[in-house]
Design an enzyme around this catalytic site. Structure first.
Site, PDB file in Angstrom:
ATOM      1  N   GLN A  83       0.836  -1.194   0.000  1.00  0.00           N
ATOM      2  CA  GLN A  83       0.000   0.000   0.000  1.00  0.00           C
ATOM      3  C   GLN A  83       0.875   1.250   0.000  1.00  0.00           C
ATOM      4  OE1 GLN A  83      -3.617   0.339   0.090  1.00  0.00           O
ATOM      5  NE2 GLN A  83      -2.926   2.389  -0.468  1.00  0.00           N
ATOM      6  N   ASP A 128      -6.888   6.291   8.030  1.00  0.00           N
ATOM      7  CA  ASP A 128      -7.275   4.882   7.857  1.00  0.00           C
ATOM      8  C   ASP A 128      -8.336   4.589   8.931  1.00  0.00           C
ATOM      9  OD1 ASP A 128      -7.352   2.169   7.197  1.00  0.00           O
ATOM     10  OD2 ASP A 128      -5.520   1.676   8.313  1.00  0.00           O
ATOM     11  N   CYS A 137      -6.179   4.553   2.393  1.00  0.00           N
ATOM     12  CA  CYS A 137      -5.867   3.267   1.752  1.00  0.00           C
ATOM     13  C   CYS A 137      -7.135   2.528   1.339  1.00  0.00           C
ATOM     14  CB  CYS A 137      -5.022   2.417   2.689  1.00  0.00           C
ATOM     15  SG  CYS A 137      -5.800   2.129   4.283  1.00  0.00           S
TER      16      CYS A 137
HETATM   17  N1  NVA Z   1      -5.597  -0.866   8.938  1.00  0.00           N
HETATM   18  C1  NVA Z   1      -6.480  -1.537   8.019  1.00  0.00           C
HETATM   19  C2  NVA Z   1      -5.951  -1.455   6.626  1.00  0.00           C
HETATM   20  C3  NVA Z   1      -6.820  -2.087   5.576  1.00  0.00           C
HETATM   21  C4  NVA Z   1      -6.243  -1.993   4.206  1.00  0.00           C
HETATM   22  C5  NVA Z   1      -6.645  -2.988   8.457  1.00  0.00           C
HETATM   23  O1  NVA Z   1      -5.642  -3.612   8.810  1.00  0.00           O
HETATM   24  O2  NVA Z   1      -7.776  -3.494   8.442  1.00  0.00           O
HETATM   25  N1   CP Z   2      -6.106  -0.988   0.926  1.00  0.00           N
HETATM   26  C1   CP Z   2      -6.242  -2.332   0.868  1.00  0.00           C
HETATM   27  O1   CP Z   2      -5.316  -3.082   1.115  1.00  0.00           O
HETATM   28  O2   CP Z   2      -7.486  -2.763   0.472  1.00  0.00           O
HETATM   29  P1   CP Z   2      -8.071  -4.246   0.552  1.00  0.00           P
HETATM   30  O3   CP Z   2      -8.216  -4.592   2.003  1.00  0.00           O
HETATM   31  O4   CP Z   2      -9.355  -4.168  -0.175  1.00  0.00           O
HETATM   32  O5   CP Z   2      -7.094  -5.179  -0.131  1.00  0.00           O
END
Ligand code: NVA
Ligand code: CP
Length: 301
Positions: free
Chosen positions: A132, A219, A259
């Site tokens: 990412q 995020d 993200c």
């Molecule tokens: N911090 C989030 C990022 C998702 C792309 C997670 O770990 O769920």
């Molecule tokens: N940003 C990201 O990694 O998205 P997904 O969880 O959809 O892969």
């Protein structure tokens, strides 16, 4: 480059080479130029958590490069029933040419690389999200022309995204500021490293962190695996939001990044997200181009 386990393992020069190749691959894809550099190669995609962007961009990326992608859900794999990672790594190394894994413990990714004999790419752990952040750096460079000297401000939970943004930003000469509630700071060792290797601040004051920022990033307040804490976190993180008041203290041309997936009305307001949709969806698109560059660097002979 053999693996992509975390950004700390890459030099600034290696990051620049990935970003340059990603730019080239993006330009060429838009102009119909194909490179089947990974013809005959298969990448396994192990998912122990949900995904939209990571799964689709890796599958399309392998297809674009002439190879194959194999989606492997841990719900169906023996690893989900307790087969040790040491054995899984050695078995999969006999069939595949590379593995992308999304899981909980960073140790599991490092163990796959240790026991297997093929390139391992980290598609997100609780500790970091290097793919990412490579796409993020590519997007900032695209929009701002340069990374060094720009101020990147992250607002919210000190999570996997924060850890990778700190490392990627500092390695590329950016100023990095983080605003998070006390007790939700990013990894302590990474913050120590950032203080020793660049310009870094971590504060619980959103406006102090966002002041004069060139990029504002956020995020989710509760990451995958923290669903049980989601309601409690809504109260704790209430004021850690990108909204018009926060935008007002950043540079007038500041970018906004996320993200994704986003929770409108929580870490970002609907109006800010929609006003900056161009940047946020360029960022999502660039996952494809940046990861193709990583695949070429790790898997091409
Ligand atoms: N911090 C989030 C990022 C998702 C792309 C997670 O770990 O769920
Ligand atoms: N940003 C990201 O990694 O998205 P997904 O969880 O959809 O892969």
């Amino acid at each position: 480059m053999k693996h992509l386990l975390k950004l700390m393992d890459l030099s600034q020069q290696e990051i620049i080479e990935i970003l340059n190749l990603a730019d080239q691959l993006k330009y060429e894809k838009k102009n119909g130029i194909e490179h089947h550099i990974l013809k005959g190669k298969t990448l396994g995609l192990i998912f122990e958590k949900s995904s939209t962007r990571t799964r689709v961009s890796f599958e399309v990326g392998m297809y674009d490069l002439g190879g194959n992608a194999l989606f492997l859900s841990s719900r169906d794999l023996q690893i989900g029933r307790g087969e040790p990672v040491q054995d899984t790594a050695r078995v999969l190394s006999r069939y595949l040419d590379g593995i992308m894994i999304r899981t909980f413990a960073q140790e599991e990714v490092e163990d796959l690389a240790k026991y297997g004999s093929i390139p391992i790419i980290n598609g997100l752990t609780d500790y970091c999200h290097p793919c990412q952040v490579l796409a993020d750096l590519m997007t900032i460079r695209e929009h701002k022309g340069i990374l060094a000297g720009k101020k990147l401000c992250y607002i919210g939970d000190g999570n996997n995204m924060t850890n990778s943004l700190i490392v990627g930003g500092i390695k590329m000469g950016m100023t990095v500021s983080v605003a998070c509630p006390k007790g939700y700071e990013p990894d302590a060792e990474l913050m120590k490293w950032a203080n020793e290797n660049g310009t870094f601040i971590c504060t619980d004051n959103v406006f102090e962190a966002a002041k004069d920022a060139d990029v504002l990033y956020t995020d989710v307040w509760a990451s995958m695996g923290q669903e049980a804490e989601a309601e409690a976190r809504k109260k704790i993180f209430k004021s850690y939001q990108i909204n018009s008041e926060v935008m007002a203290v950043a540079h007038s041309d500041a970018m906004v990044m996320h993200c994704l997936p986003a929770h409108r009305g929580e870490e970002i307001t609907e109006d800010v997200l929609e006003a900056h949709a161009n940047e946020i969806f360029d960022e999502a698109e660039n996952r494809l181009h940046a990861q193709k560059a990583v695949l070429v660097k790790c898997m091409a002979k």
